[in-house]
Design a protein around this motif. Structure first.
Motif, PDB file in Angstrom:
ATOM      1  N   SER A 202       0.815  -1.218   0.000  1.00  0.00           N
ATOM      2  CA  SER A 202       0.000   0.000   0.000  1.00  0.00           C
ATOM      3  C   SER A 202       0.848   1.267   0.000  1.00  0.00           C
ATOM      4  O   SER A 202       0.392   2.312  -0.459  1.00  0.00           O
ATOM      5  CB  SER A 202      -0.947   0.002   1.207  1.00  0.00           C
ATOM      6  OG  SER A 202      -0.197  -0.094   2.399  1.00  0.00           O
ATOM      7  N   CYS A 204       4.070   1.229  -1.237  1.00  0.00           N
ATOM      8  CA  CYS A 204       5.201   0.862  -2.073  1.00  0.00           C
ATOM      9  C   CYS A 204       5.074   1.577  -3.416  1.00  0.00           C
ATOM     10  O   CYS A 204       3.979   1.668  -3.960  1.00  0.00           O
ATOM     11  CB  CYS A 204       5.140  -0.649  -2.256  1.00  0.00           C
ATOM     12  SG  CYS A 204       5.998  -1.254  -3.668  1.00  0.00           S
ATOM     13  N   THR A 206       7.482   0.788  -5.938  1.00  0.00           N
ATOM     14  CA  THR A 206       8.421   0.056  -6.800  1.00  0.00           C
ATOM     15  C   THR A 206       7.933  -0.041  -8.246  1.00  0.00           C
ATOM     16  O   THR A 206       8.693   0.133  -9.191  1.00  0.00           O
ATOM     17  CB  THR A 206       8.665  -1.353  -6.222  1.00  0.00           C
ATOM     18  OG1 THR A 206       9.351  -1.190  -4.987  1.00  0.00           O
ATOM     19  CG2 THR A 206       9.519  -2.210  -7.139  1.00  0.00           C
ATOM     20  N   ASP A 237       2.622 -11.398   0.902  1.00  0.00           N
ATOM     21  CA  ASP A 237       2.996 -10.147   1.572  1.00  0.00           C
ATOM     22  C   ASP A 237       2.653  -8.933   0.709  1.00  0.00           C
ATOM     23  O   ASP A 237       3.306  -8.676  -0.310  1.00  0.00           O
ATOM     24  CB  ASP A 237       4.508 -10.178   1.853  1.00  0.00           C
ATOM     25  CG  ASP A 237       5.003  -8.873   2.447  1.00  0.00           C
ATOM     26  OD1 ASP A 237       4.188  -8.094   2.969  1.00  0.00           O
ATOM     27  OD2 ASP A 237       6.226  -8.640   2.390  1.00  0.00           O
ATOM     28  N   GLY A 238       1.623  -8.197   1.150  1.00  0.00           N
ATOM     29  CA  GLY A 238       1.323  -6.917   0.506  1.00  0.00           C
ATOM     30  C   GLY A 238       0.102  -6.963  -0.397  1.00  0.00           C
ATOM     31  O   GLY A 238      -0.226  -7.996  -0.983  1.00  0.00           O
ATOM     32  N   GLY A 239      -0.571  -5.833  -0.466  1.00  0.00           N
ATOM     33  CA  GLY A 239      -1.670  -5.677  -1.411  1.00  0.00           C
ATOM     34  C   GLY A 239      -3.060  -5.937  -0.856  1.00  0.00           C
ATOM     35  O   GLY A 239      -4.051  -5.687  -1.543  1.00  0.00           O
ATOM     36  N   GLY A 260       0.445  -4.874   6.229  1.00  0.00           N
ATOM     37  CA  GLY A 260       0.987  -3.607   6.713  1.00  0.00           C
ATOM     38  C   GLY A 260      -0.163  -2.623   6.889  1.00  0.00           C
ATOM     39  O   GLY A 260      -0.680  -2.414   7.980  1.00  0.00           O
ATOM     40  N   GLY A 261      -0.587  -2.042   5.765  1.00  0.00           N
ATOM     41  CA  GLY A 261      -1.592  -0.981   5.789  1.00  0.00           C
ATOM     42  C   GLY A 261      -2.863  -1.325   6.561  1.00  0.00           C
ATOM     43  O   GLY A 261      -3.415  -0.472   7.268  1.00  0.00           O
ATOM     44  N   GLY A 291       6.440   3.607   3.923  1.00  0.00           N
ATOM     45  CA  GLY A 291       7.172   2.449   3.414  1.00  0.00           C
ATOM     46  C   GLY A 291       8.580   2.425   3.969  1.00  0.00           C
ATOM     47  O   GLY A 291       9.155   3.474   4.266  1.00  0.00           O
ATOM     48  N   MET A 292       9.138   1.232   4.080  1.00  0.00           N
ATOM     49  CA  MET A 292      10.477   1.106   4.656  1.00  0.00           C
ATOM     50  C   MET A 292      11.568   1.526   3.676  1.00  0.00           C
ATOM     51  O   MET A 292      12.724   1.642   4.047  1.00  0.00           O
ATOM     52  CB  MET A 292      10.704  -0.330   5.153  1.00  0.00           C
ATOM     53  CG  MET A 292       9.781  -0.710   6.295  1.00  0.00           C
ATOM     54  SD  MET A 292       9.760   0.505   7.634  1.00  0.00           S
ATOM     55  CE  MET A 292      11.391   0.277   8.320  1.00  0.00           C
ATOM     56  N   SER A 293      11.193   1.758   2.403  1.00  0.00           N
ATOM     57  CA  SER A 293      12.160   2.335   1.458  1.00  0.00           C
ATOM     58  C   SER A 293      11.756   3.759   1.102  1.00  0.00           C
ATOM     59  O   SER A 293      12.169   4.279   0.064  1.00  0.00           O
ATOM     60  CB  SER A 293      12.217   1.547   0.156  1.00  0.00           C
ATOM     61  OG  SER A 293      12.342   0.208   0.387  1.00  0.00           O
ATOM     62  N   GLU A 312      11.608   3.951  -2.913  1.00  0.00           N
ATOM     63  CA  GLU A 312      10.575   3.085  -3.502  1.00  0.00           C
ATOM     64  C   GLU A 312       9.401   2.922  -2.554  1.00  0.00           C
ATOM     65  O   GLU A 312       8.750   1.879  -2.495  1.00  0.00           O
ATOM     66  CB  GLU A 312      11.172   1.726  -3.884  1.00  0.00           C
ATOM     67  CG  GLU A 312      12.049   1.806  -5.104  1.00  0.00           C
ATOM     68  CD  GLU A 312      12.678   0.486  -5.500  1.00  0.00           C
ATOM     69  OE1 GLU A 312      12.043  -0.563  -5.300  1.00  0.00           O
ATOM     70  OE2 GLU A 312      13.819   0.510  -5.997  1.00  0.00           O
ATOM     71  N   GLY A 313       9.174   3.954  -1.756  1.00  0.00           N
ATOM     72  CA  GLY A 313       8.045   3.904  -0.843  1.00  0.00           C
ATOM     73  C   GLY A 313       7.534   5.307  -0.608  1.00  0.00           C
ATOM     74  O   GLY A 313       8.201   6.285  -0.929  1.00  0.00           O
TER      75      GLY A 313
HETATM   76  P1  5GP Z   1       0.549  -3.643   2.634  1.00  0.00           P
HETATM   77  O1  5GP Z   1      -0.058  -4.672   3.520  1.00  0.00           O
HETATM   78  O2  5GP Z   1       0.691  -2.324   3.293  1.00  0.00           O
HETATM   79  O3  5GP Z   1      -0.131  -3.551   1.299  1.00  0.00           O
HETATM   80  O4  5GP Z   1       2.020  -4.162   2.273  1.00  0.00           O
HETATM   81  C1  5GP Z   1       2.986  -4.384   3.267  1.00  0.00           C
HETATM   82  C2  5GP Z   1       4.277  -4.798   2.605  1.00  0.00           C
HETATM   83  O5  5GP Z   1       4.771  -3.761   1.734  1.00  0.00           O
HETATM   84  C3  5GP Z   1       5.448  -5.020   3.545  1.00  0.00           C
HETATM   85  O6  5GP Z   1       5.368  -6.230   4.247  1.00  0.00           O
HETATM   86  C4  5GP Z   1       6.632  -4.973   2.592  1.00  0.00           C
HETATM   87  O7  5GP Z   1       6.838  -6.193   1.925  1.00  0.00           O
HETATM   88  C5  5GP Z   1       6.173  -3.934   1.573  1.00  0.00           C
HETATM   89  N1  5GP Z   1       6.821  -2.630   1.802  1.00  0.00           N
HETATM   90  C6  5GP Z   1       6.927  -1.938   2.942  1.00  0.00           C
HETATM   91  N2  5GP Z   1       7.557  -0.768   2.762  1.00  0.00           N
HETATM   92  C7  5GP Z   1       7.870  -0.728   1.453  1.00  0.00           C
HETATM   93  C8  5GP Z   1       8.555   0.236   0.639  1.00  0.00           C
HETATM   94  O8  5GP Z   1       8.956   1.316   1.059  1.00  0.00           O
HETATM   95  N3  5GP Z   1       8.717  -0.117  -0.657  1.00  0.00           N
HETATM   96  C9  5GP Z   1       8.292  -1.296  -1.163  1.00  0.00           C
HETATM   97  N4  5GP Z   1       8.537  -1.565  -2.438  1.00  0.00           N
HETATM   98  N5  5GP Z   1       7.605  -2.196  -0.438  1.00  0.00           N
HETATM   99  C10 5GP Z   1       7.415  -1.911   0.854  1.00  0.00           C
END
Ligand code: 5GP
Length: 369
Positions: A202, A204, A206, A237-239, A260-261, A291-293, A312-313
Motif C-alpha cells: 500500500s 510501495c 516500486t 505479503d502486501g496488497g 501492513g496498511g 514504506g520502509m524504502s 521506492e516507498g
Molecule cells: P501492505 O499490507 O501495506 O499492502 O504491504 C505491506 C508490505 O509492503 C510489507 O510487508 C513490505 O513487503 C512492503 N513494503 C513496505 N515498505 C515498502 C517500501 O517502502 N517499498 C516497497 N517496495 N515495499 C514496501
C-alpha cells in the motif's frame, strides 16, 4: 537439380531468424485481488461458528509445529512493534518485528513468553547477521524473517543458507520473490516459508519507480504451487486492503498472509498521531504510515536517500482506528464467512474449495493509488 537444392538451402539459411517475442512477453493474464471474486459453493455449514480458522503447520527444515491463525503483522516501523505482537498473540496471530529495535530490547523480548509470537527480522548485511548472533547469546528467537526488497540477488540465497546453518532449530521465512523458480531455490537454500510480493504494498512505489512487479494473486498461486510441491510454505505479503483480499490470498494458496496498511493506524502501532479538537476535546484522527524504502524511513535510519538509489516507498496518513483487536475481529470474521460460503470447515481446505471468478477483462491500474 543439385544447384536448385543448394539455392533453396542458401535462401533458407540467409533468412533472418523470426523475432521470438514469446521470450520477452508473457501473454497469460496475471491477476490481482481486485480482478477476481470467490464463487460460492453448496455447503453443509450453517454458521461461522462451525469453521476453524486456526491451522497447524509442520515446517520443512525444522520439523517443528506451529498452530494459530496464520496472519503476520508486517516488519515495518509502524506495524512491526512489540505491542502489536502482544495484541495479535491473543488472536493466535504473529508479528514480524521491525529490525530497528536495539539489541538489548530484542534480547529481552525474545527471552520472554511474548517472543514465541514474533519473528526476528534481519537483512543481509554483516551488521544484521552480527546483531542476530549477539541477540542469540541471550535469547533464542524461534521465528526468523530474512527480508530484502529484491530476493533475486545471489547474495540473498547465500544469506539464507548461512542463517539456516547457524539456526537449525528456527523457522526461517525469506523473501521477497514472485516466481516459482526462486521460491524453490529459497526453500532448497534453507527457508521454511517464502515471502511473496514485489510491488503490491500500500505504501510501495516500486512499480512506478522501476517498472518491476508481478500481480499479487497470480504470484501467490504460482509460488504456492511451487512451494507445496517441496512441502514448504508461502506468506503472501502486501496488497490486501480489505478482509476479502485476505480471504482471496488464502484461496490462492497462501499459508500465511502479511499485512501492513490494514494494521496501521492502531493503538499498538508506532506512528505519529495527528489530533484535532472536536467538541472541545483533543481527538486522535490520523496516524503516519510509511514504506520502509520511503524517504521518511531512509532519513530516519540512513540520514537520507543515497545518491545511487531512488526511494521506492511513500508516506501517507491512515485514519486513527483505536485498538487493533477490533480490526482483527473484522478480518477473522470475513475469513470465517468466506469459509461458510464455499463450504470449507478448516482453513486448510480453502484453496481446494476456491474457484475464482474473473471480474475484470485485464489487469489495469497496477500502480494502485
Ligand atoms: P501492505 O499490507 O501495506 O499492502 O504491504 C505491506 C508490505 O509492503 C510489507 O510487508 C513490505 O513487503 C512492503 N513494503 C513496505 N515498505 C515498502 C517500501 O517502502 N517499498 C516497497 N517496495 N515495499 C514496501
Amino acid at each position: 537439380m543439385l544447384w536448385r537444392a543448394l539455392d533453396i538451402h542458401r535462401a533458407a539459411s540467409s533468412r533472418a531468424p523470426a523475432p521470438d517475442n514469446s521470450m520477452r512477453i508473457e501473454n497469460d493474464a496475471k491477476l490481482d485481488f481486485k480482478d477476481v471474486l470467490i464463487r460460492p459453493k453448496r455447503s453443509t455449514l450453517n454458521s461461522r461458528n462451525e469453521v476453524e480458522v486456526e491451522r497447524v503447520f509442520r515446517f520443512l527444515h525444522t520439523g517443528g509445529e506451529w498452530k494459530g491463525f496464520p496472519l503476520i503483522a508486517a516488519n515495518m516501523d509502524v506495524t512491526g512493534t512489540m505491542a502489536m505482537a502482544r495484541a495479535l498473540a491473543k488472536r493466535g496471530a504473529l508479528t514480524a518485528l521491525h529490525k530497528h529495535y536495539p539489541e538489548g530490547e530484542l534480547a529481552a523480548f525474545f527471552a520472554s513468553p511474548d517472543g514465541a509470537h514474533a519473528f526476528y527480522s534481519l537483512g543481509t548485511t554483516d551488521a544484521d547477521l552480527g546483531k542476530l548472533e549477539a541477540v542469540r547469546k541471550k535469547a533464542k528467537p524461534r521465528l526468523l524473517c530474512v527480508d530484502v526488497a529484491n530476493g533475486y540477488a545471489e547474495k540473498f540465497l547465500d544469506t539464507v543458507k548461512r542463517v539456516r546453518d547457524s539456526n537449525p532449530d528456527a523457522v526461517v521465512m525469506a523473501g521477497n520473490v514472485v516466481t516459482g523458480d526462486m521460491t524453490e531455490a529459497l526453500l532448497l537454500a534453507g527457508a521454511d516459508i517464502v515471502k511473496i510480493g514485489i510491488g503490491p504494498g500500500s505504501v510501495c512505489t516500486t512499480r512506478r519507480v522501476t517498472g518491476v512487479g508481478y500481480p499479487q494473486l497470480s504470484a501467490i498461486i504460482e509460488c504456492a504451487d511451487a512451494a507445496h510441491g517441496l512441502k514448504g510454505q508461502v506468506c503472501a505479503d502486501g496488497g490486501c486492503t480489505v478482509p476479502g483480499d485476505v480471504a482471496k490470498a488464502y484461496g490462492a494458496g497462501a499459508d500465511f498472509v502479511m499485512l501492513g496498511g490494514m494494521l496501521a493506524g492502531h493503538d499498538e502501532c508506532d506512528g505519529e498521531i495527528r489530533y484535532e479538537m472536536r467538541d472541545g476535546v483533543k481527538t486522535p484522527v490520523g496516524m503516519q504510515f510509511y514504506g520502509m524504502s520511503s524517504e521518511t524511513a531512509m532519513k530516519r535510519y540512513a540520514g537520507g536517500v543515497a545518491h545511487y538509489r531512488a526511494s521506492e516507498g511513500k508516506s501517507v496518513e491512515t485514519p486513527y482506528r483505536g485498538p487493533v483487536d477490533n480490526t482483527m475481529a473484522e478480518i477473522m470474521g470475513g475469513v470465517r464467512s468466506m469459509m461458510t460460503y464455499i463450504g470449507a470447515a478448516h482453513l486448510k481446505e480453502v484453496p481446494k474449495r476456491t474457484t475464482f471468478v474473473r471480474v475484470t477483462a485485464q489487469t489495469n491500474d497496477v500502480f494502485g493509488s
